[in-house]
Design an enzyme around this catalytic site. Structure first.
Site, PDB file in Angstrom:
ATOM      1  N   ARG A 150       0.863  -1.185   0.000  1.00 28.19           N
ATOM      2  CA  ARG A 150       0.000   0.000   0.000  1.00 28.19           C
ATOM      3  C   ARG A 150       0.898   1.234   0.000  1.00 28.19           C
ATOM      4  O   ARG A 150       1.987   1.232   0.556  1.00 28.19           O
ATOM      5  CB  ARG A 150      -0.906   0.022   1.229  1.00 28.19           C
ATOM      6  CG  ARG A 150      -1.827  -1.185   1.360  1.00 28.19           C
ATOM      7  CD  ARG A 150      -2.640  -1.095   2.637  1.00 28.19           C
ATOM      8  NE  ARG A 150      -3.582  -2.212   2.779  1.00 28.19           N
ATOM      9  CZ  ARG A 150      -3.333  -3.329   3.448  1.00 28.19           C
ATOM     10  NH1 ARG A 150      -2.143  -3.486   4.038  1.00 28.19           N
ATOM     11  NH2 ARG A 150      -4.243  -4.284   3.532  1.00 28.19           N
ATOM     12  N   HIS A 284      -3.761  -8.881   4.208  1.00 26.44           N
ATOM     13  CA  HIS A 284      -5.214  -8.921   4.282  1.00 26.44           C
ATOM     14  C   HIS A 284      -5.672  -9.703   5.509  1.00 26.44           C
ATOM     15  O   HIS A 284      -5.025 -10.667   5.925  1.00 26.44           O
ATOM     16  CB  HIS A 284      -5.798  -9.560   3.017  1.00 26.44           C
ATOM     17  CG  HIS A 284      -5.730  -8.664   1.824  1.00 26.44           C
ATOM     18  ND1 HIS A 284      -5.698  -9.140   0.539  1.00 26.44           N
ATOM     19  CD2 HIS A 284      -5.682  -7.304   1.723  1.00 26.44           C
ATOM     20  CE1 HIS A 284      -5.639  -8.128  -0.309  1.00 26.44           C
ATOM     21  NE2 HIS A 284      -5.624  -7.013   0.391  1.00 26.44           N
ATOM     22  N   TYR A 293      -8.883  -8.597  -5.295  1.00 26.13           N
ATOM     23  CA  TYR A 293      -7.756  -8.077  -6.064  1.00 26.13           C
ATOM     24  C   TYR A 293      -7.390  -8.941  -7.263  1.00 26.13           C
ATOM     25  O   TYR A 293      -6.466  -8.610  -7.999  1.00 26.13           O
ATOM     26  CB  TYR A 293      -6.522  -7.946  -5.146  1.00 26.13           C
ATOM     27  CG  TYR A 293      -6.581  -6.754  -4.235  1.00 26.13           C
ATOM     28  CD1 TYR A 293      -5.855  -5.596  -4.511  1.00 26.13           C
ATOM     29  CD2 TYR A 293      -7.371  -6.772  -3.095  1.00 26.13           C
ATOM     30  CE1 TYR A 293      -5.909  -4.498  -3.670  1.00 26.13           C
ATOM     31  CE2 TYR A 293      -7.434  -5.676  -2.251  1.00 26.13           C
ATOM     32  CZ  TYR A 293      -6.698  -4.549  -2.544  1.00 26.13           C
ATOM     33  OH  TYR A 293      -6.752  -3.460  -1.703  1.00 26.13           O
TER      34      TYR A 293
END
Length: 321
Positions: A150, A284, A293
């Site tokens: 991220r 996750h 995803y």
């Protein structure tokens, strides 16, 4: 501010506590429940059960909000009502379509090798007072490509978080308050080592908790600056989605997950068996989050088709062997 004083206040606190124990931050849901609690005290002080009328009435008070915000409120209420249902099976659980459709969900862009090369070229042309900035952006782009981090995780990386000897990144307290280790390929370690050597020659903080990637001002990047510059690079490189828009930086995570799935097919491994590993790698909380995803790229569809054909004994000509 007085909160959670309605008849359902205790259950609201228990619900939040339970979800946080599972690793969820629950910031937006807490805001919704605080607001819902006030609504209950003001309009239904004697209510002993959550009904459709109560939920619909509350949602009417959110009509001035953006569609996305209203749907966030609805999602939080659905979660809470499911929790209350455990204690009272006559509790109304709002339908997902109780509100009009919100904004159309953006289809993620799967970056190609050519897209990455074009972005790298533009990063190398950045007109900055320091050559380090160009090196910084090419390194960050490569790291996003090979790890699916991220963007917020990239900005939070400290010098001590990049272990060159072991070839591991340590990501601290990311989404869902989860920390994790991210293994790196030797080629990636080599690039990061080269960047660190150049970065340490700059007049910037060099302690263990100092930022690994530094901006033109020799400080930690803000998420907004990093996102804005990478999108500018995409515009200059003419990297576009099928709809003609500039792709999101977050789409690098979708790209990484999809490329990893394609690699599993190509190597003959069972993607379902390896999916928990990919979920852990991406940070996750559940496998369901990872499945969002995964997208059917043309390369992946070809490989999946070939595997099915081999399993069914069908040749490329379409005939059974």
């Amino acid at each position: 501010m007085i909160c959670f004083r309605s008849r359902f206040g205790t259950l609201m606190r228990r619900h939040l506590k339970l979800r946080r124990a599972l690793g969820y931050l629950m910031q937006k849901p807490e805001y919704t429940l605080r607001d819902f609690d006030c609504y209950l005290r003001q309009t239904h002080p004697q209510a002993r059960r959550i009904t459709r009328k109560i939920v619909v009435g509350y949602l009417e008070t959110t009509e001035s909000l953006a569609p996305k915000s209203r749907h966030d409120h609805l999602t939080s209420l659905r979660q809470f009502c499911r929790f209350v249902f455990l204690f009272d099976q006559k509790t109304y659980i709002p339908e997902a379509r109780l509100l009009p459709p919100g904004a159309v969900q953006v289809v993620p862009h799967i970056y190609s090798d050519q897209d990455l090369a074009a972005l790298m070229r533009e990063a190398g042309r950045l007109n900055a007072r320091s050559a380090l900035l160009r090196h910084t952006y090419t390194t960050i782009l490569g790291l996003l490509w090979v790890t699916g981090l991220r963007i917020g995780e990239v900005t939070k990386l400290n010098l001590q978080d990049v272990d060159m000897d072991e070839g591991v990144l340590t990501v601290h307290q990311s989404k869902f308050k989860k920390s994790r280790l991210v293994p790196l390929h030797p080629s990636t370690v080599q690039v990061l080592r080269g960047y660190r050597e150049q970065r340490l020659r700059e007049s910037a903080e060099t302690g263990p908790a100092a930022p690994f990637f530094i901006s033109l001002r020799r400080r930690r990047f803000t998420r907004r600056t990093l996102l804005g510059t990478i999108q500018t690079l995409a515009q200059r490189a003419s990297v576009r989605t099928l709809e003609g828009r500039t792709p999101r930086v977050h789409d690098f995570r979708h790209t990484f997950a999809t490329r990893t799935l394609a690699a599993l097919y190509q190597s003959g491994q069972d993607p379902l068996v390896r999916l928990p590993v990919l979920a852990t790698f991406l940070g996750h909380a559940t496998i369901a989050n990872t499945q969002i995803y995964l997208h059917p790229s043309s390369e992946l569809l070809v490989q999946a088709g070939d595997r099915f054909a081999a399993h069914a004994g069908i040749g490329r000509g379409g005939r059974s062997s």
